[in-house]
Write a protein that holds these residues in place. Structure first.
Motif, PDB file in Angstrom:
ATOM      1  N   GLY A   1       0.805  -1.209   0.000  1.00 40.82           N
ATOM      2  CA  GLY A   1       0.000   0.000   0.000  1.00 40.82           C
ATOM      3  C   GLY A   1       0.837   1.257   0.000  1.00 40.82           C
ATOM      4  N   ASP A   2       0.142   2.372  -0.033  1.00 40.07           N
ATOM      5  CA  ASP A   2       0.805   3.677  -0.093  1.00 40.07           C
ATOM      6  C   ASP A   2       0.892   4.296   1.299  1.00 40.07           C
ATOM      7  OD1 ASP A   2       0.972   3.510  -2.870  1.00 40.07           O
ATOM      8  OD2 ASP A   2      -1.050   4.320  -3.102  1.00 40.07           O
ATOM      9  N   GLY A   3       1.944   5.052   1.543  1.00 38.20           N
ATOM     10  CA  GLY A   3       2.055   5.808   2.776  1.00 38.20           C
ATOM     11  C   GLY A   3       2.455   4.954   3.965  1.00 38.20           C
ATOM     12  N   ILE A   4       2.503   5.610   5.112  1.00 42.42           N
ATOM     13  CA  ILE A   4       2.890   4.961   6.358  1.00 42.42           C
ATOM     14  C   ILE A   4       1.718   4.150   6.903  1.00 42.42           C
ATOM     15  CG2 ILE A   4       2.208   6.929   7.806  1.00 42.42           C
ATOM     16  CD1 ILE A   4       4.760   6.365   9.477  1.00 42.42           C
ATOM     17  N   SER A   5       2.008   2.978   7.443  1.00 44.65           N
ATOM     18  CA  SER A   5       0.970   2.119   8.015  1.00 44.65           C
ATOM     19  C   SER A   5       0.721   2.482   9.468  1.00 44.65           C
ATOM     20  CB  SER A   5       1.381   0.649   7.921  1.00 44.65           C
ATOM     21  OG  SER A   5       1.500   0.239   6.576  1.00 44.65           O
ATOM     22  N   ILE A   6      -0.534   2.326   9.892  1.00 45.56           N
ATOM     23  CA  ILE A   6      -0.922   2.615  11.270  1.00 45.56           C
ATOM     24  C   ILE A   6      -1.172   1.299  12.010  1.00 45.56           C
ATOM     25  CG2 ILE A   6      -2.575   3.782  12.773  1.00 45.56           C
ATOM     26  CD1 ILE A   6      -0.976   5.707  11.051  1.00 45.56           C
ATOM     27  N   ILE A   7      -0.510   1.141  13.146  1.00 44.59           N
ATOM     28  CA  ILE A   7      -0.742   0.014  14.050  1.00 44.59           C
ATOM     29  C   ILE A   7      -1.363   0.588  15.313  1.00 44.59           C
ATOM     30  CG2 ILE A   7       0.334  -1.826  15.408  1.00 44.59           C
ATOM     31  CD1 ILE A   7       2.580  -1.834  13.266  1.00 44.59           C
TER      32      ILE A   7
ATOM     33  N   HIS B   1      12.160   2.994  19.342  1.00 48.57           N
ATOM     34  CA  HIS B   1      11.494   3.534  20.525  1.00 48.57           C
ATOM     35  C   HIS B   1      12.445   4.478  21.245  1.00 48.57           C
ATOM     36  CE1 HIS B   1       9.036   3.676  24.132  1.00 48.57           C
ATOM     37  NE2 HIS B   1      10.063   3.276  24.848  1.00 48.57           N
ATOM     38  N   ALA B   2      11.904   5.575  21.754  1.00 49.51           N
ATOM     39  CA  ALA B   2      12.732   6.514  22.523  1.00 49.51           C
ATOM     40  C   ALA B   2      11.896   7.120  23.644  1.00 49.51           C
ATOM     41  CB  ALA B   2      13.275   7.609  21.613  1.00 49.51           C
TER      42      ALA B   2
ATOM     43  N   ALA C   1      12.296  12.773  17.313  1.00 49.48           N
ATOM     44  CA  ALA C   1      13.586  13.118  16.718  1.00 49.48           C
ATOM     45  C   ALA C   1      14.614  12.020  16.952  1.00 49.48           C
ATOM     46  CB  ALA C   1      14.087  14.443  17.276  1.00 49.48           C
ATOM     47  N   ASP C   2      14.611  11.437  18.143  1.00 54.03           N
ATOM     48  CA  ASP C   2      15.562  10.368  18.449  1.00 54.03           C
ATOM     49  C   ASP C   2      15.306   9.141  17.574  1.00 54.03           C
ATOM     50  OD1 ASP C   2      16.684  11.975  20.361  1.00 54.03           O
ATOM     51  OD2 ASP C   2      15.665  11.014  22.054  1.00 54.03           O
ATOM     52  N   ALA C   3      14.023   8.801  17.374  1.00 50.22           N
ATOM     53  CA  ALA C   3      13.689   7.658  16.529  1.00 50.22           C
ATOM     54  C   ALA C   3      14.091   7.909  15.081  1.00 50.22           C
ATOM     55  CB  ALA C   3      12.199   7.351  16.625  1.00 50.22           C
ATOM     56  N   LEU C   4      13.910   9.135  14.613  1.00 47.76           N
ATOM     57  CA  LEU C   4      14.285   9.462  13.245  1.00 47.76           C
ATOM     58  C   LEU C   4      15.801   9.408  13.055  1.00 47.76           C
ATOM     59  CD1 LEU C   4      11.821  12.360  12.349  1.00 47.76           C
ATOM     60  CD2 LEU C   4      11.715   9.951  11.680  1.00 47.76           C
ATOM     61  N   GLU C   5      16.535   9.800  14.094  1.00 44.17           N
ATOM     62  CA  GLU C   5      18.000   9.700  14.013  1.00 44.17           C
ATOM     63  C   GLU C   5      18.423   8.242  13.935  1.00 44.17           C
ATOM     64  OE1 GLU C   5      22.010  11.135  16.458  1.00 44.17           O
ATOM     65  OE2 GLU C   5      20.017  11.775  17.118  1.00 44.17           O
TER      66      GLU C   5
ATOM     67  N   ALA D   1      10.795  -0.434   9.419  1.00 41.04           N
ATOM     68  CA  ALA D   1      10.913   0.270  10.693  1.00 41.04           C
ATOM     69  C   ALA D   1       9.554   0.768  11.162  1.00 41.04           C
ATOM     70  CB  ALA D   1      11.877   1.447  10.552  1.00 41.04           C
ATOM     71  N   ILE D   2       9.239   0.460  12.419  1.00 40.66           N
ATOM     72  CA  ILE D   2       8.006   0.908  13.061  1.00 40.66           C
ATOM     73  C   ILE D   2       8.375   1.883  14.168  1.00 40.66           C
ATOM     74  CG2 ILE D   2       5.970   0.209  14.385  1.00 40.66           C
ATOM     75  CD1 ILE D   2       6.256  -2.580  13.155  1.00 40.66           C
ATOM     76  N   ALA D   3       7.742   3.051  14.186  1.00 44.53           N
ATOM     77  CA  ALA D   3       7.992   4.038  15.232  1.00 44.53           C
ATOM     78  C   ALA D   3       7.045   3.806  16.403  1.00 44.53           C
ATOM     79  CB  ALA D   3       7.801   5.446  14.690  1.00 44.53           C
ATOM     80  N   ASP D   4       7.601   3.743  17.603  1.00 37.41           N
ATOM     81  CA  ASP D   4       6.804   3.661  18.827  1.00 37.41           C
ATOM     82  C   ASP D   4       7.201   4.852  19.684  1.00 37.41           C
ATOM     83  OD1 ASP D   4       5.233   2.954  20.943  1.00 37.41           O
ATOM     84  OD2 ASP D   4       6.437   1.232  21.559  1.00 37.41           O
ATOM     85  N   VAL D   5       6.639   6.024  19.356  1.00 39.71           N
ATOM     86  CA  VAL D   5       7.068   7.282  19.962  1.00 39.71           C
ATOM     87  C   VAL D   5       5.885   8.108  20.482  1.00 39.71           C
ATOM     88  CG1 VAL D   5       9.202   7.432  18.629  1.00 39.71           C
ATOM     89  CG2 VAL D   5       7.101   8.387  17.680  1.00 39.71           C
ATOM     90  N   ARG D   6       4.747   7.443  20.674  1.00 39.38           N
ATOM     91  CA  ARG D   6       3.539   8.130  21.153  1.00 39.38           C
ATOM     92  C   ARG D   6       3.141   9.266  20.216  1.00 39.38           C
ATOM     93  NH1 ARG D   6       0.356   5.536  25.037  1.00 39.38           N
ATOM     94  NH2 ARG D   6       1.756   4.085  26.085  1.00 39.38           N
TER      95      ARG D   6
END
Length: 205
Positions: free
Chosen positions: A27-33, A141-142, A149-153, A164-169
Motif C-alpha cells: 500500500g501507499d504511505g505509512i501504516s498505522i498500528i 522507541h525513545a 527526533a531520536d527515533a528518526l535519528e 521500521a516501526i515508530a513507537d514514539v507516542r
C-alpha cells in the motif's frame, strides 16, 4: 489429524494475510498500528484503516477475542513469564543490552511462524540485533525529551530492506507525516489518535 489440501491452503492464506511485514510494506504511505484493549477496539481500528493491532497484557481469552474480531496482524509484547499464544502473529521484544542469552531464550520460546520485532532505542542495540537476529521488522522507541527526533535519528542507521516501526507516542497528523517523509514504514498509535490519523472515529478502548 491430517487436514486436506484445501484446509491447509486456507490456513496458509490466512497466515500470509496476517504477516506483519507484508501488511506494513504493501500500500501507499505509512501504516498505522493501533494499540487496543478490546475486541470492539480491534474491529474499529480495522474499519478505520489500520494495518495491525497491538494488544498489551490481559488473559489468553482476551487475546483470543481480539483474534476473532479482526483479520489484521496482532502484535504482543514478549513476556517470558507468560505462555505464548497462537492468537498472536508477531512479538515485540525489548532489547536494551547485548545479552546473547536473552536472544537465545527468544529463539527457543517463539514459534518459527511468528515474526520477532525487536524494540530498540540506541544505535549500539540496533547493531547488536541486526547481527544476532537479522529481523525483517524493527521497532524504534525513545523515551527522552524528543522521542520522535531520536527515533528518526536511529532510522538513519536502519539498513535498506528492513522495515521500521515508530513507537514514539505520535498523536498528531503532522507527527505521522514527519515520520512518513523520513521513511518510517509504520507507526504505533494509541487510544484517542485514530480519528485524526486515519480519518475515522477513535476506537473505544
Amino acid at each position: 489429524m491430517r487436514r486436506n489440501g484445501e484446509d491447509a491452503g486456507r490456513d496458509s492464506e490466512d497466515m500470509t494475510k496476517r504477516r506483519l511485514s507484508q501488511a506494513i510494506s504493501e500500500g501507499d504511505g505509512i501504516s498505522i498500528i493501533v494499540g487496543v484493549e478490546s475486541a470492539d477496539a480491534a474491529r474499529d481500528a480495522e474499519a478505520a484503516g489500520a494495518e495491525g493491532v497491538l494488544v498489551s497484557g490481559g488473559p489468553a481469552e482476551h487475546l483470543a477475542a481480539v483474534r476473532a474480531a479482526t483479520e489484521l496482524p496482532i502484535l504482543v509484547v514478549y513476556d517470558p513469564e507468560r505462555a505464548a499464544s497462537e492468537a498472536a502473529d508477531a512479538c515485540i521484544v525489548d532489547v536494551d543490552g547485548e545479552d546473547r542469552d536473552w536472544l537465545e531464550q527468544i529463539r527457543a520460546d517463539l514459534s518459527e511462524h511468528w515474526e520477532v520485532a525487536p524494540r530498540i532505542g540506541k544505535e549500539e542495540h540496533l547493531e547488536f540485533v541486526l547481527e544476532e537476529l537479522d529481523p525483517e521488522v524493527l521497532v524504534l522507541h525513545a523515551d527522552g525529551d524528543a522521542p520522535l527526533a531520536d527515533a528518526l535519528e536511529l532510522l538513519q542507521d536502519v539498513p535498506a530492506g528492513k522495515l521500521a516501526i515508530a513507537d514514539v507516542r505520535a498523536s498528531t497528523r503532522d507527527q505521522v507525516a514527519e515520520l512518513e517523509r523520513a521513511g518510517m514504514d509504520a507507526v504505533i498509535v494509541y487510544a484517542g489518535n485514530i480519528a485524526d490519523l486515519v480519518g475515522s472515529a477513535p476506537p473505544e478502548v
